[in-house]
Design an enzyme around this catalytic site. Structure first.
Site, PDB file in Angstrom:
ATOM      1  N   GLY A   1       0.894  -1.078   0.074  1.00  0.00           N
ATOM      2  CA  GLY A   1       0.117   0.250   0.008  1.00  0.00           C
ATOM      3  C   GLY A   1       1.159   1.055  -0.073  1.00  0.00           C
ATOM      4  O   GLY A   1       2.167   1.705  -0.124  1.00  0.00           O
ATOM      5  N   ASP A  30      -9.119   3.260  14.097  1.00  0.00           N
ATOM      6  CA  ASP A  30      -9.972   4.177  13.565  1.00  0.00           C
ATOM      7  C   ASP A  30     -10.151   5.466  13.211  1.00  0.00           C
ATOM      8  O   ASP A  30     -10.373   6.353  14.378  1.00  0.00           O
ATOM      9  CB  ASP A  30     -12.026   3.495  14.377  1.00  0.00           C
ATOM     10  CG  ASP A  30     -12.493   3.414  12.854  1.00  0.00           C
ATOM     11  OD1 ASP A  30     -12.429   4.629  12.351  1.00  0.00           O
ATOM     12  OD2 ASP A  30     -13.506   2.939  13.707  1.00  0.00           O
ATOM     13  N   VAL A  31      -9.623   6.161  12.414  1.00  0.00           N
ATOM     14  CA  VAL A  31      -9.286   7.767  12.082  1.00  0.00           C
ATOM     15  C   VAL A  31     -10.955   8.012  12.057  1.00  0.00           C
ATOM     16  O   VAL A  31     -11.565   9.222  12.105  1.00  0.00           O
ATOM     17  CB  VAL A  31      -9.118   8.148  10.426  1.00  0.00           C
ATOM     18  CG1 VAL A  31      -7.371   6.761  10.694  1.00  0.00           C
ATOM     19  CG2 VAL A  31      -9.589   7.504  10.235  1.00  0.00           C
ATOM     20  N   LYS A  71     -11.571  13.695  -1.182  1.00  0.00           N
ATOM     21  CA  LYS A  71     -11.149  14.580  -2.302  1.00  0.00           C
ATOM     22  C   LYS A  71     -10.785  16.365  -2.100  1.00  0.00           C
ATOM     23  O   LYS A  71      -9.752  16.904  -2.000  1.00  0.00           O
ATOM     24  CB  LYS A  71     -10.287  13.185  -2.705  1.00  0.00           C
ATOM     25  CG  LYS A  71      -9.849  12.434  -2.601  1.00  0.00           C
ATOM     26  CD  LYS A  71      -9.754  12.359  -1.281  1.00  0.00           C
ATOM     27  CE  LYS A  71      -8.546  10.164  -1.615  1.00  0.00           C
ATOM     28  NZ  LYS A  71      -7.846   9.623  -0.097  1.00  0.00           N
ATOM     29  N   TYR A  88     -16.228   9.459  -3.050  1.00  0.00           N
ATOM     30  CA  TYR A  88     -14.411   9.600  -2.880  1.00  0.00           C
ATOM     31  C   TYR A  88     -13.929  11.064  -3.946  1.00  0.00           C
ATOM     32  O   TYR A  88     -12.911  11.871  -3.311  1.00  0.00           O
ATOM     33  CB  TYR A  88     -13.387   8.326  -4.051  1.00  0.00           C
ATOM     34  CG  TYR A  88     -12.511   8.289  -3.719  1.00  0.00           C
ATOM     35  CD1 TYR A  88     -11.611   7.833  -2.947  1.00  0.00           C
ATOM     36  CD2 TYR A  88     -11.659   8.933  -5.032  1.00  0.00           C
ATOM     37  CE1 TYR A  88     -10.114   7.836  -2.703  1.00  0.00           C
ATOM     38  CE2 TYR A  88     -10.387   8.809  -4.946  1.00  0.00           C
ATOM     39  CZ  TYR A  88      -9.993   8.281  -4.038  1.00  0.00           C
ATOM     40  OH  TYR A  88      -8.536   8.523  -3.927  1.00  0.00           O
ATOM     41  N   ASN A 130      -2.983   9.087   5.850  1.00  0.00           N
ATOM     42  CA  ASN A 130      -3.040   7.980   4.848  1.00  0.00           C
ATOM     43  C   ASN A 130      -3.771   7.202   4.287  1.00  0.00           C
ATOM     44  O   ASN A 130      -4.612   6.862   3.218  1.00  0.00           O
ATOM     45  CB  ASN A 130      -1.555   7.390   4.318  1.00  0.00           C
ATOM     46  CG  ASN A 130      -1.754   5.687   3.588  1.00  0.00           C
ATOM     47  OD1 ASN A 130      -2.029   6.355   2.289  1.00  0.00           O
ATOM     48  ND2 ASN A 130      -1.944   5.337   3.267  1.00  0.00           N
ATOM     49  N   ASP A 160      -3.503   1.411  12.403  1.00  0.00           N
ATOM     50  CA  ASP A 160      -4.721   1.349  11.031  1.00  0.00           C
ATOM     51  C   ASP A 160      -5.764   1.013  11.836  1.00  0.00           C
ATOM     52  O   ASP A 160      -5.508   0.567  12.454  1.00  0.00           O
ATOM     53  CB  ASP A 160      -4.011  -0.146  10.011  1.00  0.00           C
ATOM     54  CG  ASP A 160      -4.123  -0.128   8.668  1.00  0.00           C
ATOM     55  OD1 ASP A 160      -6.023   0.191   8.385  1.00  0.00           O
ATOM     56  OD2 ASP A 160      -3.558   0.013   7.601  1.00  0.00           O
TER      57      ASP A 160
END
Length: 278
Positions: A19, A79-80, A177, A173, A106, A39
């Site tokens: 990744g 967990d963001v 962004k 998405y 990221n 992660d």
């Protein structure tokens, strides 16, 4: 002695082999940075299936690779979507490695792709919650810690070519962004006085594990005869003649973290081989 020796970098969403997060961690470690691999660790809900996330075992294996490069490395499940989790991640960097100097947002969802009329409210919220709200939480938690330390820092979001252009089947998405462009512009204004730079890196398509899934999906969407034909058409429209590599993004991140980029902030830097010109 590398240029980041004595500094600590946190990279969210870095627990998957092949990744972008792993490549970024490796590049910073090669220049001496201590690394926190983070992660989600295990599936939490329908949006975080096991095939798309970094497991705790994978996280530990990647951290071991970083240690083999001669730096300190640790792991922290996060967990963001939870500000509490993200703040705990920032504190972990300080408690474990002595400081927080580089933060790379990221973590992202790039695998919920559907035609506009098929996108559900749950789909939309899942992508926005991770890609945009999660990045905001990262900027906030990193800035809080860096301001307390009083020595500045670097905050970088991994955005996308989709931060500049629209794509079919990627409404949430692309919106998430694009939102990162506004986030870094505003955050950079507020944090410049604390010697904290805030930037986006905007790669075009990169064939990571997620990228391979996207290749299969979009080859069908555009009616390509095969994934190979789809990739050949992609390469033909890129001036440099190939899609991006994880190392391309990692190198851009490393430069933005360096002293040479100390006067660069509020930017959304394309890493697209010339495909995205603005």
């Amino acid at each position: 002695m590398g240029k980041f020796t004595g500094k600590t970098a946190v990279i969210t969403g870095s627990g998957r082999r092949k990744g972008l997060g792993e490549a970024i961690a490796k590049r910073l470690a090669e220049d001496g940075a201590n690394i926190v691999i983070s992660d989600i660790g295990a599936p939490r809900d329908e949006a975080t299936g096991a095939e798309h996330i970094g497991s705790t075992d994978e996280m530990e294996a990647i951290a071991a690779d970083m240690r083999a490069l001669g730096v300190e490395a640790s792991t922290k499940v996060c967990d963001v979507r939870s500000l509490e989790d993200v703040r705990a991640l920032a504190q972990h960097a300080v408690d474990t490695h002595g400081s927080l100097d580089i933060w790379v947002n990221n973590a992202g969802i790039g695998y919920i792709m559907k035609p506009l009329l098929e996108v559900t409210e749950e789909d939309w919220r899942a992508v926005i919650d991770v890609n945009l709200t999660g990045a905001f939480f990262g900027v906030k938690a990193a800035a809080e810690t860096m301001i307390k330390q009083g020595k500045g820092g670097r905050i970088i979001n991994i955005a996308s070519q989709a931060a500049k252009s629209g794509f079919p089947h990627a409404q949430a998405y692309t919106s998430s962004k694009h939102g990162l462009v506004g986030l870094v512009r505003s955050a950079a204004v507020e944090l410049g006085g604390d010697k904290i730079t805030v930037n986006n890196v905007c790669p075009n398509h990169v064939t990571t594990g997620l990228g391979a899934w996207q290749n299969e999906y979009f080859a069908k969407v555009v009616g390509a005869d095969s994934v190979e034909d789809y990739l050949e058409a992609m390469a033909n429209r890129i001036p440099m003649g190939r899609p991006g590599l994880p190392e391309d993004t990692a190198n851009a991140v490393a430069w933005l973290c360096s002293d040479e980029a100390g006067y660069i902030t509020a930017e959304s830097m394309n890493v697209s081989g010339g495909e995205e010109p603005h």
